[in-house]
Write a protein that holds these residues in place. Structure first.
Motif: not given
Length: 429
Positions: A327-330, A341-355
């Motif tokens: 939320i903060l980054l966006m 939906g937007e927050v969830y997409s962002g969250y998934k991307e960040l999760g992917k980055r952090s493994g």
DNA sequence: TGTCCACTGGAAGGGAGGGCTT
DNA sequence: AAGCCCTCCCTTCCAGTGGACA
């Protein structure tokens, strides 16, 4: 500072502003008098006096906002009963009361914000009456029925009147339902020698709507509502404590008035007023100032608010941190209001980055609601007509500070360019 | 007025982790 | 060791929702 000088020396040499025990300014301290709560003390005492005569007092429900003195009044009376027990042990007693009856009164205090499960509450109460470690109810493992039976038997072991105080009761009921209250409110029908009375304390008047009607009627035999303090009353409370806590002439002219006024704005919260005064003085002391002024109060106010937010963020689980981070980054990247939906997409991307394996969207909606309840974000349900119905989400904390704080978490990979282009598309550049 | 979207939020249940009992 | 209990965190399923739009 010379190399060999102790790190604490310069602080020890400065003149302390506090007279001694600074706990006097903590909300948990119960003073000899509770200003502006005389009526509530009298009312509750008139109910509780029954216990001193060996009978069961009515169950009581106490309502009132944070910092209105609910817990203080109940604990004040608990202390008075203990004092009476001590006095009765070594003196001539007023013949209206039997020494025997006074000795039998037991208080048990449980804070349901700390202990918020059926099992935990029953265990805490039950173990108050068990001395042998081996006979105690264990941390977990027993069936509820067995925990209840053990609690009942330990109370019944000898004749007594037990007053059980359940503080922040609404937290327990909201989280775990009313089964503890069901058991405790009918326990007297299963006791022969002993009697149990309940005092429930709650911030929320509406929690009784969640109760089974039988529990509600048994529990609410007596009700008390504590009104908020106004600024003048807060001033009296602070003056009273300040007199005991500080050396003379330490407090500037307007310090107490300002603390009272600021706390009165927050629904007359005495706890907040005391914290403000204590932290103002601590800031002044750390600064080696000789007195406390209104600047210290404003600084203390900021410090309290900042600490609350940092504490809340620090103690979040990783997935909640990722949601907040998203939320903060966006928002930092120019998106003011976000959807689930937007927050969830962002969250998934960040999760992917952090493994980190992502949770489901259903679970994330719950985490979003929790962040909202903590006051870290604002999330309200809004319908966009044909474009669906979702939550509209905005952060309510300062972005830069909190982003840094989240990036300190070792499990989270720092990312800066998180952008969203709709609920289905979120990109990392 | 009915349709449609993007969810919301309740209910049920799985499974891990803590511990006790037999 | 196997069976049981409780809590916590999570998933899956699904009926319900508000309001723009055709």
């Amino acid at each position: 500072m010379p190399d060999n000088e102790n790190i604490f020396k310069s602080y020890m040499d400065s003149n302390p502003l506090f007279r001694g025990d600074r706990d006097i300014l903590r909300p948990t301290y119960i003073p000899e008098d509770l200003p502006h709560r005389e009526k509530q003390i009298q009312d509750l005492a008139s109910i509780m006096v029954t216990a001193l005569r060996g009978n069961r007092p009515s169950n009581v429900l106490i309502f009132g906002k944070t910092g209105t003195g609910k817990t203080a009044v109940v604990r004040y009376l608990e202390r008075e009963v203990k004092r009476l027990k001590r006095e009765s042990a070594d003196s001539n007693l007023d013949n209206k009361f039997s020494k025997h009856d006074i000795d039998k009164v037991e208080y048990v205090y449980v804070n349901c914000e700390v202990v918020d499960t059926h099992y935990g509450v029953m265990k805490n109460i039950g173990n108050k009456f068990v001395e042998e470690w081996s006979d105690q109810i264990p941390f977990t493992g027993w069936p509820m029925e067995k925990v209840y039976e053990s609690l009942r038997d330990s109370i019944e072991e000898e004749p007594r009147v037990v007053v059980i105080i359940l503080d922040e009761l609404d937290k327990l009921v909201t989280k775990s339902g009313d089964s503890v209250l069901y058991h405790l409110s009918k326990i007297n029908s299963e006791l022969e020698k002993s009697k149990v009375s309940l005092i429930g304390i709650s911030n929320n008047l509406k929690f009784t709507e969640l109760l089974d009607p039988r529990v509600k009627s048994r529990l609410g035999e007596e009700k008390m509502i504590f009104p908020p303090y106004d600024a003048e009353q807060l001033k009296d409370i602070l003056s009273d404590r300040a007199e005991k806590a500080f050396e003379p002439d330490i407090l500037g002219n307007d310090v107490i008035s300002l603390c009272s006024a600021l706390a009165a704005q927050e629904h007359g919260d005495a706890r907040r007023a005391l914290d403000l005064l204590r932290i103002s003085a601590e800031l002044a002391e750390r600064n080696n100032d000789t007195c406390v002024n209104t600047d210290h109060v404003y600084k203390a106010k900021n410090k309290i608010e900042e600490n609350c937010v940092r504490e809340a963020v620090n103690t979040l689980p990783t997935h909640s941190k990722l949601v907040l981070y998203s939320i903060l980054l966006m928002q930092e990247n120019g998106k003011d209001k976000l959807t689930t939906g937007e927050v969830y997409s962002g969250y998934k991307e960040l999760g992917k980055r952090s493994g980190i394996d992502p949770l489901t969207q259903r679970r994330i909606t719950d985490l979003i609601s929790e962040l909202d309840m903590l006051g870290l974000i604002n999330a309200r349900v809004k319908s966009f007509g044909r474009r669906g119905r979702t939550k509209e989400i905005q952060s309510s904390v300062s972005e830069a500070d909190i982003i840094d704080l989240i990036e300190d978490d070792e499990g989270i990979e720092p990312v800066r360019d998180l952008k969203t282009q709709g609920s289905k598309q979120t990109t990392l550049i």
